[in-house]
Scaffold this motif. Structure first.
Motif, PDB file in Angstrom:
ATOM      1  N   ASP A   1     -30.289  47.450  10.250  1.00 58.42           N
ATOM      2  CA  ASP A   1     -30.676  46.614   9.114  1.00 58.42           C
ATOM      3  C   ASP A   1     -31.397  45.381   9.642  1.00 58.42           C
ATOM      4  O   ASP A   1     -30.827  44.616  10.423  1.00 58.42           O
ATOM      5  N   PRO A   2     -32.658  45.151   9.246  1.00 55.56           N
ATOM      6  CA  PRO A   2     -33.385  43.981   9.754  1.00 55.56           C
ATOM      7  C   PRO A   2     -32.651  42.661   9.540  1.00 55.56           C
ATOM      8  O   PRO A   2     -32.804  41.725  10.338  1.00 55.56           O
ATOM      9  N   LEU A   3     -31.829  42.559   8.472  1.00 53.84           N
ATOM     10  CA  LEU A   3     -31.132  41.310   8.210  1.00 53.84           C
ATOM     11  C   LEU A   3     -30.146  40.953   9.327  1.00 53.84           C
ATOM     12  O   LEU A   3     -29.753  39.794   9.471  1.00 53.84           O
ATOM     13  N   SER A   4     -29.774  41.941  10.137  1.00 54.64           N
ATOM     14  CA  SER A   4     -28.821  41.681  11.216  1.00 54.64           C
ATOM     15  C   SER A   4     -29.348  40.653  12.210  1.00 54.64           C
ATOM     16  O   SER A   4     -28.558  39.999  12.901  1.00 54.64           O
ATOM     17  N   VAL A   5     -30.666  40.484  12.292  1.00 57.63           N
ATOM     18  CA  VAL A   5     -31.218  39.548  13.283  1.00 57.63           C
ATOM     19  C   VAL A   5     -30.869  38.105  12.943  1.00 57.63           C
ATOM     20  O   VAL A   5     -31.005  37.224  13.804  1.00 57.63           O
ATOM     21  N   SER A   6     -30.415  37.843  11.713  1.00 57.94           N
ATOM     22  CA  SER A   6     -30.010  36.480  11.371  1.00 57.94           C
ATOM     23  C   SER A   6     -28.781  36.053  12.161  1.00 57.94           C
ATOM     24  O   SER A   6     -28.461  34.857  12.222  1.00 57.94           O
ATOM     25  N   PHE A   7     -28.080  37.003  12.779  1.00 58.58           N
ATOM     26  CA  PHE A   7     -26.922  36.691  13.615  1.00 58.58           C
ATOM     27  C   PHE A   7     -27.150  37.040  15.088  1.00 58.58           C
ATOM     28  O   PHE A   7     -26.208  37.103  15.863  1.00 58.58           O
ATOM     29  N   GLY A   8     -28.390  37.300  15.483  1.00 57.87           N
ATOM     30  CA  GLY A   8     -28.666  37.559  16.883  1.00 57.87           C
ATOM     31  C   GLY A   8     -29.024  39.007  17.153  1.00 57.87           C
ATOM     32  O   GLY A   8     -29.265  39.785  16.223  1.00 57.87           O
ATOM     33  N   TYR A   9     -29.023  39.361  18.433  1.00 52.25           N
ATOM     34  CA  TYR A   9     -29.569  40.646  18.852  1.00 52.25           C
ATOM     35  C   TYR A   9     -28.668  41.341  19.870  1.00 52.25           C
ATOM     36  O   TYR A   9     -28.097  40.706  20.760  1.00 52.25           O
ATOM     37  N   GLY A  10     -28.604  42.669  19.735  1.00 54.18           N
ATOM     38  CA  GLY A  10     -27.980  43.505  20.746  1.00 54.18           C
ATOM     39  C   GLY A  10     -26.555  43.104  21.065  1.00 54.18           C
ATOM     40  O   GLY A  10     -25.754  42.772  20.186  1.00 54.18           O
ATOM     41  N   ARG A  11     -26.233  43.125  22.342  1.00 52.93           N
ATOM     42  CA  ARG A  11     -24.872  42.814  22.782  1.00 52.93           C
ATOM     43  C   ARG A  11     -24.554  41.329  22.683  1.00 52.93           C
ATOM     44  O   ARG A  11     -23.381  40.944  22.815  1.00 52.93           O
ATOM     45  N   ARG A  12     -25.586  40.495  22.427  1.00 58.32           N
ATOM     46  CA  ARG A  12     -25.345  39.060  22.301  1.00 58.32           C
ATOM     47  C   ARG A  12     -25.292  38.623  20.844  1.00 58.32           C
ATOM     48  O   ARG A  12     -25.401  37.436  20.542  1.00 58.32           O
ATOM     49  N   VAL A  13     -25.091  39.569  19.922  1.00 58.97           N
ATOM     50  CA  VAL A  13     -24.992  39.220  18.512  1.00 58.97           C
ATOM     51  C   VAL A  13     -23.770  38.329  18.301  1.00 58.97           C
ATOM     52  O   VAL A  13     -22.771  38.422  19.031  1.00 58.97           O
ATOM     53  N   CYS A  14     -23.818  37.462  17.311  1.00 59.55           N
ATOM     54  CA  CYS A  14     -22.733  36.505  17.044  1.00 59.55           C
ATOM     55  C   CYS A  14     -21.435  37.245  16.716  1.00 59.55           C
ATOM     56  O   CYS A  14     -21.356  37.963  15.719  1.00 59.55           O
ATOM     57  N   PRO A  15     -20.377  37.083  17.518  1.00 64.29           N
ATOM     58  CA  PRO A  15     -19.132  37.805  17.256  1.00 64.29           C
ATOM     59  C   PRO A  15     -18.329  37.237  16.091  1.00 64.29           C
ATOM     60  O   PRO A  15     -17.396  37.878  15.621  1.00 64.29           O
ATOM     61  N   GLY A  16     -18.679  36.034  15.633  1.00 68.53           N
ATOM     62  CA  GLY A  16     -17.959  35.438  14.506  1.00 68.53           C
ATOM     63  C   GLY A  16     -18.661  35.623  13.173  1.00 68.53           C
ATOM     64  O   GLY A  16     -18.348  34.942  12.197  1.00 68.53           O
ATOM     65  N   ARG A  17     -19.591  36.587  13.107  1.00 67.43           N
ATOM     66  CA  ARG A  17     -20.434  36.723  11.918  1.00 67.43           C
ATOM     67  C   ARG A  17     -19.658  37.121  10.669  1.00 67.43           C
ATOM     68  O   ARG A  17     -20.021  36.705   9.561  1.00 67.43           O
ATOM     69  N   TYR A  18     -18.591  37.886  10.797  1.00 70.34           N
ATOM     70  CA  TYR A  18     -17.852  38.330   9.613  1.00 70.34           C
ATOM     71  C   TYR A  18     -17.110  37.167   8.960  1.00 70.34           C
ATOM     72  O   TYR A  18     -17.113  37.022   7.738  1.00 70.34           O
TER      73      TYR A  18
END
Length: 523
Positions: free
Chosen positions: A436-453
């Motif tokens: 989902d392109p919207l996922s980039v609002s929380f970062g990319y790949g393995r460095r995505v924001c872990p506190g996003r939920y």
């Protein structure tokens, strides 16, 4: 005063230093590119200086948007031999950060951020490896999607507190948004209730984060491009102000990390600590007497959770107010949905979420319309790579151009318009899937924001509650006429709306009564 000859000698020395750095890095690149593949497209570099003047030092989103329009899916910059690759399409971002994540998950070492400002402890800035994985594991245990609902009662409490503050002093929007964002994060991470005003924890974090937002983007400080300047740059030399700034920012950075953790650790030993991220993480350790290394990991995870959560939540909620002020039809539609599903008898709860698709769509559109981190934290390439016939050298800084991706007309029709309707068919919850392109609002790949939920849940409940009891409208001048303005945003790693005229008032007596009732519940 220093003699002119001395000044010229120092200046000449720096020129030789920069030139030798450029020559060395170019030689390394030639040896690493045996196929003699071209580099990705980009603006033509100047001799020696390279693309120094193409690096954005303010208004980054607009600058790199224009370069993306000119060069396409990605463009390449090189400054004093340091390479920067900017990724401008979701397809390319998915290919590099997701499918080639093992090679695109590292972080570059910033002389300014790591060595001078003291952020080397932050796992968001750590090199990719075992130490980073140890930190990520602790974070994941406490903030994964299945755990997020445990924070809902506290998040509802803070959303209600925001309503009371807005009702009593609507003119202090920025103060209230910052207080709410800081309060929820301090409560979740440390179990600490912050003061209504001038809280010392909040003040020290603001100073630390102000430095981070100014220094994190590539090229913000020359010392990142030519690190040897740190050794030879005397404090008196023109431009050496970065050293003085870094000293103050480092002091605030370490205080932000240590002060609240030390408070909770002392309270835990005396049996007075409440349940929170820190106490839960310490309790989960295998040994009754935690080792210093284990405590340091928890301390550092807690510090980065606060740094990331408070600033981003504040920015997102303020962006929501701006979006409603400039798009009043969205508020009308949202309040109709809320009145139909909930009525005027109570405030929204998380259990209402499946029945409020338009509120869900608003949250998505807020994240898309003005992403908190337009460029995110840069990644770094671990090994030489080839992509679509282009050579990408090891050590290249890779920037995800989130603002451009989330305003790509091929993905979002009329991308500059705030239009929640675009998400109505997919707005039931946010899964943050990498597809989902919207996922980039929380970062990319393995460095995505872990506190996003947890972060997204706080935004959802706050928006639902505000729309249920407030009318948010444009501000008026002394003659009662609506004030017009163009939405504008700050520069830096974290992007905030600049001040704008607005008006917030209760929708009626029922709304005031509902807000007042929350004080009785909180007591």
């Amino acid at each position: 005063m220093y003699p002119i000859n001395s000044f010229c000698g120092v200046f000449l020395f720096f020129c030789v230093l920069i030139l030798s750095t450029v020559i060395r890095r170019r030689r390394e690149r030639r040896l690493a590119n045996p196929k003699n593949l071209p580099y990705p497209p980009g603006p033509k570099p100047l001799p020696i200086l390279g693309n120094l003047f193409d690096l954005a030092r303010d208004n980054e989103a607009a600058t790199y948007y224009q370069l993306a329009e000119q060069f396409g899916d990605l463009f390449f910059l090189s400054v004093f031999g340091q390479n920067v690759l900017v990724v401008n399409s979701f397809q390319t971002a998915n290919e590099l950060f997701e499918k080639r994540s093992a090679n695109y998950s590292d972080r570059g070492r910033s002389t300014m951020v790591h060595e001078l400002m003291g952020w080397e402890w932050s796992f968001a800035h750590m090199r990719y490896g075992e130490n980073w994985r140890a930190h990520r594991k602790i974070f994941h245990q406490q903030f994964q999607q299945s755990v997020a609902p445990t924070y809902w009662p506290l998040q509802i409490k803070e959303a209600h507190s925001l309503l009371r503050r807005l009702l009593r002093a609507p003119q202090d929007l920025t103060v209230h948004m910052r207080h709410t964002a800081s309060s929820i994060v301090m409560s979740v991470i440390y179990g600490i209730s912050i003061a209504p005003q001038n809280d010392p924890y909040v003040n020290m974090s603001e100073k630390a984060l102000d430095g981070m937002t100014k220094a994190a983007n590539p090229g913000a400080f020359l010392v990142d491009l030519v690190p040897l300047l740190l050794i030879y740059y005397s404090a008196w030399f023109p431009g050496a102000g970065f050293q003085r700034k870094a000293y103050e920012w480092k002091k605030a950075c370490l205080e932000m990390r240590d002060a609240p953790f030390d408070y909770v650790h002392r309270a835990l030993k005396s049996g007075r600590a409440s349940s929170c991220f820190v106490t839960n993480a310490i309790s989960n350790l295998d040994t009754k007497e935690p080792q210093p290394k284990s405590l340091d990991i928890i301390r550092q995870c807690a510090g980065v959770a606060y740094a990331a959560g408070a600033e981003s939540t504040m920015s997102t909620l303020t962006t929501f107010i701006l979006a409603i002020v400039t798009n009043p039809e969205v508020q009308v539609k949202a309040q109709k949905e809320l009145d139909r599903v909930i009525g005027h008898r109570r405030l929204p709860e998380f259990s209402d979420r499946p029945s409020l698709p338009y509120i869900n769509a608003i949250v998505k559109e807020v994240l898309r319309w003005n992403p908190v981190a337009p460029l995110g934290l840069p990644h770094m390439v671990t090994n030489d790579d080839e992509y679509k016939g282009y050579f990408i050298p090891a050590g290249t800084i890779v920037v995800g151009n989130s603002w451009r991706i989330l305003h790509d007309p091929l993905l979002y029709q009329e991308p500059h318009k705030f239009n929640p309707d675009r998400f109505l068919n997919t707005a039931e919850g946010l899964q943050f899937s990498p597809v989902d392109p919207l996922s980039v609002s929380f970062g990319y790949g393995r460095r995505v924001c872990p506190g996003r939920y947890m972060a997204e849940a706080q935004v959802w409940i706050s928006i639902a509650c505000m729309l249920s009891v407030f009318d948010i409208t444009p501000g008026t001048d002394i003659n009662g006429e609506k004030m017009t303005f163009e939405p504008a945003f700050s520069s830096g790693m974290i992007c905030h709306p600049l001040p704008f005229p607005y008006r917030i008032q209760a929708r009626g007596e029922f709304a005031t009564a509902l807000i007042d009732q929350t004080e009785d519940i909180a007591a």
